[in-house]
Design an enzyme around this catalytic site. Structure first.
Site, PDB file in Angstrom:
ATOM      1  N   GLU A  32       0.834  -1.212   0.000  1.00 30.51           N
ATOM      2  CA  GLU A  32       0.000   0.000   0.000  1.00 30.51           C
ATOM      3  C   GLU A  32       0.866   1.258   0.000  1.00 30.51           C
ATOM      4  O   GLU A  32       0.611   2.202  -0.751  1.00 30.51           O
ATOM      5  CB  GLU A  32      -0.935   0.002   1.223  1.00 30.51           C
ATOM      6  CG  GLU A  32      -1.866  -1.195   1.289  1.00 30.51           C
ATOM      7  CD  GLU A  32      -1.305  -2.411   2.031  1.00 30.51           C
ATOM      8  OE1 GLU A  32      -2.108  -3.291   2.389  1.00 30.51           O
ATOM      9  OE2 GLU A  32      -0.067  -2.487   2.266  1.00 30.51           O
TER      10      GLU A  32
ATOM     11  N   CYS B 176      -2.540  -3.620   7.188  1.00 32.94           N
ATOM     12  CA  CYS B 176      -2.154  -3.576   8.593  1.00 32.94           C
ATOM     13  C   CYS B 176      -2.385  -2.168   9.140  1.00 32.94           C
ATOM     14  O   CYS B 176      -2.756  -1.250   8.400  1.00 32.94           O
ATOM     15  CB  CYS B 176      -0.675  -3.954   8.740  1.00 32.94           C
ATOM     16  SG  CYS B 176       0.454  -2.687   8.115  1.00 32.94           S
TER      17      CYS B 176
END
Length: 183
Positions: free
Chosen positions: A100, A124
């Protein structure tokens, strides 16, 4: 004066018949963008968890892609990909840049406000922070294999509080000819 009409070809039909429904188009685009994330995941050198991401703007154009990897200039230079050593400095977690983050960096200054992020693994807590800060408003994920971990619970809480929509990728409606096995 500009012609603002759409041709039937642009809508997906060339014989005058109606084109695909908006839902069908959205499903095809979901498949396409998740495939981009999966293909990027396959570029990861992580032997255990390969993650890929693809950022899509409101015009349905890819503006950034990434996979989990070591920082630029540090690839294949002795940083560990393991995660079971008692010394944290011998584990990947303190070094690896997540998919990401790499997709956001790859967007190279595009305004990400209102964008969607396709990712092969639920983000996460650290990735969620940068997703929120970048203005991304939707996360579509393929797997959530760490659902019960504290970091994932924190991620879910932050994304909900920030109003970032999350949904699991739905592959029930179409058959795909791509292998989603990346983990």
């Amino acid at each position: 004066m500009a012609d603002n009409s759409q041709s039937s070809t642009a809508a997906g039909a060339s014989d005058g018949a109606p084109g695909p429904s908006e839902r069908e188009v959205d499903l095809k685009l979901d498949h396409y963008f998740m495939n981009k994330a999966v293909q990027n995941a396959k570029d990861s050198h992580d032997p255990k968890t390969k993650v890929g991401a693809c950022i899509v703007n409101q015009e349905k154009k890819v503006v950034g892609v990434g996979h989990n990897k070591m920082p630029n200039g540090c690839e294949d230079k002795g940083l560990p990909w393991g995660n079971d050593d008692d010394d944290p400095l011998n584990n990947k977690y303190v070094y690896v840049c997540h998919a990401e983050l790499n997709a956001i960096v790859d967007s190279r200054g595009h305004d990400l406000k209102g964008c969607s992020l396709y990712t092969t693994l639920y983000p996460c807590n650290e990735s969620s922070k940068i997703i929120i800060q970048s203005g991304i408003t939707e996360v579509i994920y393929l797997f959530n294999k760490y659902e019960d971990d504290t970091e994932t619970k924190a991620s879910k809480k932050m994304l909900e509080l920030a109003g970032v929509q999350t949904r699991m990728y739905n592959n029930e409606d179409k058959k795909l000819e791509i292998d989603f096995t990346v983990q």
